[in-house]
Design a protein around this motif. Structure first.
Motif: not given
Length: 395
Positions: A7-14, A100-105, A111-116
């Motif tokens: 889930k996106l919420k586990y990939l980055a802090d909003f 979005l601030r990417p989490k460690p790993g 992440l930017a490409y995923l959002l496109q």
């Protein structure tokens, strides 16, 4: 891609908060309003900076490690966003961004490409709430969208490959956009020179035409009224385009209202206020039985004194130059009242010469429209190619 879905919420802090060291800083920080965000990962180099005291309320905070996407329509659909590595340091931007601030790993570029990708954009569009042009992506909804998360090394490999493959496409898109801007600027300069020749005196528009504002929406019969279609601001599009057949609205009119709010071939219709303020178009046929709303001014030209299309081109030239806005009564939204429209300055030249100028502008506008359509089509094709490459490597 054989990778687990996360889930996106586990990939980055909003929307991370402003840190204490920035809050207490004496430095000035750059600000990126939406018009300085040209596309995803492309920012204007010309931005202002302000002290932190002016930025803690009403702005989004970003750091060079962050990614952000526009959350409001139509900016979201147009692919506007920020890749933090392009920032000079801690920065602020419009609140119409989700940061979005990417989490460690998690690699920032990955992440930017995923959002496109359509896997993000299509569900995000379906989650939008709000009315009209103020619809926004639901952050709570997109937090639960799932995306593949390979190893960090694999993320970086994918991002590196996409960077290489998309650089050339982005350069082609940029070249076409520059050419598109130059073509538009060239036509605007020609529009100005042909509508306002040097050394020609000008006189108020009221010398050549009668101007009438339409009526307020009447949702019910006030007695002896009839339902009839009407023209509104949405029917007048940029560049003198007039649409009404596929987008009709109706309201109640009295017989007297339909008589004095009639619409005839050669009427110049001008948007009175709001988002389409100052747009104009010439009616090319009679519209018997139609009226018009109070978002429209009808300019009925005296054909013995002036050419309707020349008057329309003059109004367009003044809108582009900003002179039209200077005439308006402004609070938060500009309003071009009939009284103000009467005062617009028009070159005092005889009608035959006006027609010659109008015909020349018609030809220029036609060629310009063809060129612009071709360039926009090529940009669209390049954007589709860009997205297909992103999809092929991320799936």
């Amino acid at each position: 891609m054989n990778a687990r879905l996360v889930k996106l919420k586990y990939l980055a802090d909003f929307n991370p908060p402003v840190p204490a060291n920035v809050r207490s800083s004496n430095d000035k920080f750059p600000i990126y309003p939406m018009d300085k965000i040209e596309s995803f990962g492309k920012l204007s180099s010309s931005v202002e900076s302000r002290p932190i005291s002016e930025l803690l309320n009403g702005y989004s905070y970003l750091e060079p490690t962050d990614v952000a996407y526009a959350k409001v329509t139509p900016c979201f659909e147009n692919g506007k966003g920020i890749l933090g590595r392009d920032l000079p340091g801690p920065s602020f931007a419009t609140t119409e961004l989700t940061v979005l601030r990417p989490k460690p790993g998690v690699d920032q570029r990955y992440l930017a490409y995923l959002l496109q990708t359509p896997d993000f954009m299509n569900p995000a569009i379906s989650s939008m709430t709000g009315a009209g042009g103020l619809k926004r992506v639901s952050e709570e909804y997109v937090k639960n969208l799932k995306f593949p998360l390979p190893s960090l090394d694999e993320q970086k490999r994918i991002a590196d490959e996409l960077d290489r493959e998309l650089t050339e496409i982005d350069e082609l898109i940029s070249d076409q956009q520059c050419l598109l801007n130059l073509t538009t600027e060239k036509f605007n300069a020609e529009l100005r020179s042909l509508t306002y020749p040097e050394g020609i005196e000008t006189v108020p528009l009221k010398r050549f035409a009668d101007i009438t504002l339409g009526k307020m929406i009447t949702p019910s019969d006030k007695g002896g009224m009839e339902v009839a279609p009407y023209i509104r601001a949405a029917n007048i599009q940029p560049g003198g385009v007039f649409i009404y057949q596929s987008d009709q609205k109706k309201m109640w009119f009295s017989s007297d209202e339909l008589s004095y709010l009639d619409l005839k071939k050669g009427d110049v219709l001008v948007v009175e206020g709001g988002a389409g303020f100052g747009r104009s178009a010439v009616l090319e046929e009679d519209l018997p039985g139609w009226g018009f709303q109070n978002s429209i001014n009808r300019v009925r030209v005296n054909n013995d004194l002036a050419d309707a299309h020349f008057i329309d081109f003059c109004i367009r030239a003044q809108l582009l130059s900003g002179e039209l806005e200077n005439l308006t009564n402004q609070s938060t939204i500009p309003h071009l009242t009939a009284e103000k429209l009467n005062l617009i300055q028009i070159p005092n030249i005889e009608v035959g010469q006006q027609t010659e100028f109008a015909n020349e502008l018609f030809n220029l506008n036609h060629r310009n429209s063809i060129l612009i359509a071709e360039m926009k089509n090529l940009i669209s094709i390049l954007l589709e190619l860009k997205q297909s490459k992103i999809i092929s490597l991320l799936n």
